[in-house]
Scaffold this motif. Structure first.
Motif, mmCIF file in Angstrom:
data_model
loop_
_atom_site.group_PDB
_atom_site.id
_atom_site.type_symbol
_atom_site.label_atom_id
_atom_site.label_comp_id
_atom_site.label_asym_id
_atom_site.label_seq_id
_atom_site.Cartn_x
_atom_site.Cartn_y
_atom_site.Cartn_z
ATOM 1 N N GLY A 52 14.211 124.064 -30.715
ATOM 2 C CA GLY A 52 13.714 122.829 -30.122
ATOM 3 C C GLY A 52 13.337 121.798 -31.171
ATOM 4 N N ILE A 53 12.691 122.255 -32.242
ATOM 5 C CA ILE A 53 12.331 121.331 -33.326
ATOM 6 C C ILE A 53 13.589 120.799 -33.998
ATOM 7 C CG2 ILE A 53 11.225 121.214 -35.600
ATOM 8 C CD1 ILE A 53 9.106 123.171 -34.465
ATOM 9 N N ASN A 57 14.605 116.862 -34.292
ATOM 10 C CA ASN A 57 14.918 116.197 -35.556
ATOM 11 C C ASN A 57 16.299 115.546 -35.517
ATOM 12 O OD1 ASN A 57 12.513 116.736 -36.852
ATOM 13 N ND2 ASN A 57 13.208 118.696 -37.643
ATOM 14 N N ILE A 58 17.263 116.215 -34.920
ATOM 15 C CA ILE A 58 18.606 115.631 -34.801
ATOM 16 C C ILE A 58 18.547 114.338 -33.993
ATOM 17 C CG2 ILE A 58 20.861 115.947 -33.694
ATOM 18 C CD1 ILE A 58 20.636 118.921 -34.478
ATOM 19 N N ALA A 61 16.842 111.500 -35.957
ATOM 20 C CA ALA A 61 17.772 110.938 -36.943
ATOM 21 C C ALA A 61 18.833 110.086 -36.245
ATOM 22 C CB ALA A 61 18.424 112.066 -37.737
ATOM 23 N N SER A 62 19.263 110.519 -35.078
ATOM 24 C CA SER A 62 20.254 109.762 -34.314
ATOM 25 C C SER A 62 19.697 108.402 -33.898
ATOM 26 C CB SER A 62 20.678 110.567 -33.088
ATOM 27 O OG SER A 62 21.529 109.815 -32.268
ATOM 28 N N ILE A 63 18.425 108.367 -33.570
ATOM 29 C CA ILE A 63 17.798 107.098 -33.168
ATOM 30 C C ILE A 63 17.799 106.117 -34.336
ATOM 31 C CG2 ILE A 63 15.584 106.038 -32.546
ATOM 32 C CD1 ILE A 63 15.104 108.595 -30.844
ATOM 33 N N GLY A 160 13.525 116.893 -26.211
ATOM 34 C CA GLY A 160 14.203 115.607 -26.275
ATOM 35 C C GLY A 160 13.396 114.464 -25.683
ATOM 36 N N ILE A 161 12.295 114.786 -25.012
ATOM 37 C CA ILE A 161 11.482 113.735 -24.378
ATOM 38 C C ILE A 161 10.892 112.798 -25.423
ATOM 39 C CG2 ILE A 161 9.356 113.318 -23.076
ATOM 40 C CD1 ILE A 161 10.058 115.826 -21.418
ATOM 41 N N TYR A 162 10.299 113.350 -26.472
ATOM 42 C CA TYR A 162 9.661 112.495 -27.488
ATOM 43 C C TYR A 162 10.667 111.548 -28.161
ATOM 44 C CZ TYR A 162 7.314 111.025 -31.740
ATOM 45 O OH TYR A 162 6.806 110.275 -32.755
#
Length: 179
Positions: A52-53, A57-58, A61-63, A160-162
Motif C-alpha cells: 500500500g505504501i 508513493n507511485i 510521484a505520478s501527481i 490511493g485516497i491520499y
C-alpha cells in the motif's frame, strides 16, 4: 490428565511409563496451528502495508509528473471529484492487476510445490527422511481467491485516497505554470 498426575505423585522416580492422551495431542496441534496462523496473518498484514505504501508513493510521484495535466483538466472544467475519481481508478487498476498477478503466482506455487516436494524427497540425499510415500495435495478454494482479490483492490483504493485528494487540491493556475 489425572492418570499422569497420579503416577507422578505415587511414583515420582518412575520415568519409564508414559501416558499419551489423544485429546492433549489434538490440543497441542491446535495451539501450534493457531501460532502459525497468527504468524502468517502478521506477515500478510506487513506485506499489504508495504504494498500500500508503494502504491501511494507511485501515485504521489505520478501527481508531480502530471501536475500540468491536472491543471489543464481543471482549467477545462474538471471538478475536484473528477480528479479524485481519475486517481482512484488508476490506483484501483494498479492494485487489481497486482492482485491478479498475486493470485496467479499463488496458484502456480501451490500446484508446483505439490509436485516439487515429493520429487525433492525422492532424491538420494533425502530418501530416508520420510517413511512411505509423501504426497501434498494443494487446496485452492474459490473463497480464498475472491477474498485475496478484494483485499488487494481494497488496499489500493485505501492507499490511493491520499494521493487523489492531493491531486484534486492542486490550484489550476499554479498547475498550469508547472513545467
Amino acid at each position: 490428565s489425572r492418570a499422569s498426575r497420579i503416577m507422578e505423585i505415587a511414583h515420582p522416580d518412575l520415568r519409564d511409563v508414559q501416558i499419551i492422551v489423544p485429546y492433549e495431542l489434538l490440543q497441542n496441534a491446535q495451539r501450534t496451528m493457531l501460532v502459525w496462523n497468527i504468524m502468517l496473518v502478521s506477515i500478510a498484514a506487513i506485506s499489504l502495508l508495504v504494498g500500500g505504501i508503494g502504491i501511494m508513493n507511485i501515485m504521489l510521484a505520478s501527481i508531480v509528473e502530471r501536475t500540468r495535466e491536472i491543471g489543464i483538466r481543471r482549467a477545462m472544467g474538471a471538478t475536484r471529484r473528477h480528479i479524485v475519481a481519475q486517481f482512484l481508478v488508476e490506483t484501483g487498476s494498479i492494485s487489481t492487476f497486482g492482485g491478479i498477478l498475486g493470485i496467479g503466482f499463488g496458484i502456480g506455487i501451490s500446484l508446483g510445490l505439490g509436485s516439487f516436494i515429493p520429487w525433492v524427497l525422492s532424491l538420494p540425499a533425502f530418501r530416508g527422511m520420510v517413511e512411505g510415500e509423501f504426497k501434498i495435495q494443494p487446496l485452492i478454494t474459490v473463497w480464498s481467491i475472491v477474498i485475496s482479490f478484494f483485499v488487494a483492490a481494497g488496499v489500493g483504493l485505501v492507499f490511493g485516497i491520499y494521493p487523489a485528494i492531493v491531486a484534486s487540491r492542486k490550484d489550476p493556475i499554479e498547475a498550469l505554470r508547472h513545467d
